[in-house]
Design an enzyme around this catalytic site. Sequence first.
Site, PDB file in Angstrom:
ATOM      1  N   ASP A  99       0.788  -1.232   0.000  1.00  0.00           N
ATOM      2  CA  ASP A  99       0.000   0.000   0.000  1.00  0.00           C
ATOM      3  C   ASP A  99       0.815   1.273   0.000  1.00  0.00           C
ATOM      4  O   ASP A  99       0.330   2.332   0.394  1.00  0.00           O
ATOM      5  CB  ASP A  99      -0.928  -0.009   1.223  1.00  0.00           C
ATOM      6  CG  ASP A  99      -0.154  -0.127   2.535  1.00  0.00           C
ATOM      7  OD1 ASP A  99       1.086  -0.020   2.499  1.00  0.00           O
ATOM      8  OD2 ASP A  99      -0.783  -0.299   3.588  1.00  0.00           O
ATOM      9  N   GLU A 121      -0.176  -9.023  -1.231  1.00  0.00           N
ATOM     10  CA  GLU A 121      -0.853  -8.436  -0.062  1.00  0.00           C
ATOM     11  C   GLU A 121      -2.001  -7.530  -0.515  1.00  0.00           C
ATOM     12  O   GLU A 121      -2.087  -6.347  -0.161  1.00  0.00           O
ATOM     13  CB  GLU A 121       0.115  -7.678   0.861  1.00  0.00           C
ATOM     14  CG  GLU A 121      -0.398  -7.523   2.279  1.00  0.00           C
ATOM     15  CD  GLU A 121       0.479  -6.627   3.156  1.00  0.00           C
ATOM     16  OE1 GLU A 121       0.455  -5.411   2.987  1.00  0.00           O
ATOM     17  OE2 GLU A 121       1.204  -7.179   3.995  1.00  0.00           O
ATOM     18  N   GLU A 135      -2.327   5.116   2.634  1.00  0.00           N
ATOM     19  CA  GLU A 135      -2.214   3.701   2.252  1.00  0.00           C
ATOM     20  C   GLU A 135      -3.534   3.080   1.814  1.00  0.00           C
ATOM     21  O   GLU A 135      -3.556   2.252   0.905  1.00  0.00           O
ATOM     22  CB  GLU A 135      -1.607   2.894   3.408  1.00  0.00           C
ATOM     23  CG  GLU A 135      -0.136   3.205   3.683  1.00  0.00           C
ATOM     24  CD  GLU A 135       0.095   4.424   4.571  1.00  0.00           C
ATOM     25  OE1 GLU A 135      -0.911   5.035   5.024  1.00  0.00           O
ATOM     26  OE2 GLU A 135       1.258   4.775   4.801  1.00  0.00           O
ATOM     27  N   HIS A 216       5.004   5.458  13.068  1.00  0.00           N
ATOM     28  CA  HIS A 216       5.371   6.314  11.922  1.00  0.00           C
ATOM     29  C   HIS A 216       4.198   6.798  11.089  1.00  0.00           C
ATOM     30  O   HIS A 216       4.396   7.477  10.087  1.00  0.00           O
ATOM     31  CB  HIS A 216       6.331   5.554  11.013  1.00  0.00           C
ATOM     32  CG  HIS A 216       5.683   4.401  10.308  1.00  0.00           C
ATOM     33  ND1 HIS A 216       4.949   4.548   9.155  1.00  0.00           N
ATOM     34  CD2 HIS A 216       5.612   3.088  10.617  1.00  0.00           C
ATOM     35  CE1 HIS A 216       4.483   3.368   8.776  1.00  0.00           C
ATOM     36  NE2 HIS A 216       4.862   2.458   9.652  1.00  0.00           N
ATOM     37  N   ARG A 218       1.402   8.612   9.088  1.00  0.00           N
ATOM     38  CA  ARG A 218       1.180  10.021   8.746  1.00  0.00           C
ATOM     39  C   ARG A 218      -0.014  10.614   9.479  1.00  0.00           C
ATOM     40  O   ARG A 218       0.008  11.770   9.880  1.00  0.00           O
ATOM     41  CB  ARG A 218       0.965  10.163   7.234  1.00  0.00           C
ATOM     42  CG  ARG A 218       2.241  10.290   6.466  1.00  0.00           C
ATOM     43  CD  ARG A 218       1.985  10.450   4.972  1.00  0.00           C
ATOM     44  NE  ARG A 218       3.135  11.004   4.287  1.00  0.00           N
ATOM     45  CZ  ARG A 218       4.290  10.379   4.095  1.00  0.00           C
ATOM     46  NH1 ARG A 218       4.475   9.164   4.567  1.00  0.00           N
ATOM     47  NH2 ARG A 218       5.278  10.969   3.461  1.00  0.00           N
ATOM     48  N   HIS A 248      11.758   5.680  13.820  1.00  0.00           N
ATOM     49  CA  HIS A 248      11.672   5.791  12.356  1.00  0.00           C
ATOM     50  C   HIS A 248      12.391   7.066  11.900  1.00  0.00           C
ATOM     51  O   HIS A 248      12.373   8.075  12.604  1.00  0.00           O
ATOM     52  CB  HIS A 248      10.180   5.838  11.992  1.00  0.00           C
ATOM     53  CG  HIS A 248       9.893   5.634  10.535  1.00  0.00           C
ATOM     54  ND1 HIS A 248      10.173   6.578   9.575  1.00  0.00           N
ATOM     55  CD2 HIS A 248       9.334   4.599   9.869  1.00  0.00           C
ATOM     56  CE1 HIS A 248       9.793   6.130   8.379  1.00  0.00           C
ATOM     57  NE2 HIS A 248       9.288   4.923   8.533  1.00  0.00           N
TER      58      HIS A 248
END
Length: 375
Positions: A99, A121, A135, A216, A218, A248
Amino acid sequence: MHNRTKKILVCFGTRPEAIKMCSLVHSLRQTDFDVKVCVTAQHREMLDQVLDFFEITPDFDLDIMKPNQSLNELSGRIFMKMDTVLAEEQPDLVLVHGDTTTSSICAWAAFHRGIASGHVEAGLRTYNKYAPFPEELNRQVTARIADFHFAPTKVSEQNLLSEHIKAENISVTGNTVIDSLLWTVNKLENNFSNPKIDELKGKIDFSKKVILVTGHRRENFGDGFLNICKALANIAENSDAEIVYPVHLNPNVQEPVMKLLSNHSNIHLIDPLDYPSFVWMMKQSYLIITDSGGVQEEAPSLGKPVLVMRETTERPEALEAGTVQLVGTDASKIAESAFELLHNVSVYEQMSKAHNPYGDGKANQRIIEFIKQKL
Ligand code: UD1
Ligand code: UDP
């Protein structure tokens, strides 16, 4: 008539895609297909750590990462550079994973050049385009483009079917993350060690309960991360646990975490770990607190309880299995749930049973069988 060897171009760009695609590359290289690897290098250091461990040297390295890149500049650079690779290589099939911006733009670039693509996936959904952002939409877009869909579970297959993707183009394979995890655990159990693991042994007091943290997303930037830091500081100040947090490299994560959590002696802020060291750390941990997708898939298999710092998840299987609990980014909810797991043995035992909802380690073989039928 002589059958020309079919060319497969495997494309990925970030740490999690690499972890989940490198074991597939190894398996594909044992077939008659002509297999090449193209990394966008949307991530650099965190991607190279994985390539090193799996001993894979990419045939094409687009080397596009820039500090604090925006989604649009990233997408533009991938489109431009992928076009040249596709024109030169002319593969019969492009394989993308998951994604990320790399996945959707590589699939799209292949489509523009009339090249078939397979989505590893496929079919995970929240149906909320802002969570996970971006994503969820990357994954939906890739499903529209891809010709073949490798769904890790029945739930993800069902999502694809409900979107009118033809059953004959879907294969339920399990998640390749388990293939990679089992391969790595096997190495660790056979005396594999590296300097990083030795360093961790020297730095962390493993006689105490260890909480492993990653984050991490967004949609958690800003207030979300401030709350996460507040919760971790609370746990550190009011328990005897050792908190290990490989931070990260995204500057939107580094800045608040370093500013707010540097001054606690039982919070260890460290660089991102190479994959075997991270798996080793998961195995040593009492509890994991994360917003990561991949970690939600690995932890059930290792029997480690996970508090997921998200409001919603595209991975309901682990929730159902009981190893994962959604706690969002509310500081008190995160801390209360962690204290409960630290102090309440029966709640802990309920959550720490090992489950394998994401696969049996044979996803790569199933993907390859399906590709053989189709190409
Ligand atoms: C990306 C993916 C996300 C995935 C995550 C895994 C997108 C939009 N986001 O998010 O889906 O879950 O990777 O970690 O595809 N950086 C470095 N070195 C690295 C990696 C990152 O310095 O090795 C820094 C750079 O400043 C870079 C920034 O992090 O610009 C953001 O990287 P990016 O890939 O755009 O986003 P992630 O938050 O890593
Ligand atoms: N991981 C790692 N080192 C770390 C943190 C995580 O190797 O310091 C691995 C972890 O085992 C999992 C993957 O990276 O397989 C998850 O990546 P990330 O959380 O960055 O992305 P997501 O899965 O959320 O897309």
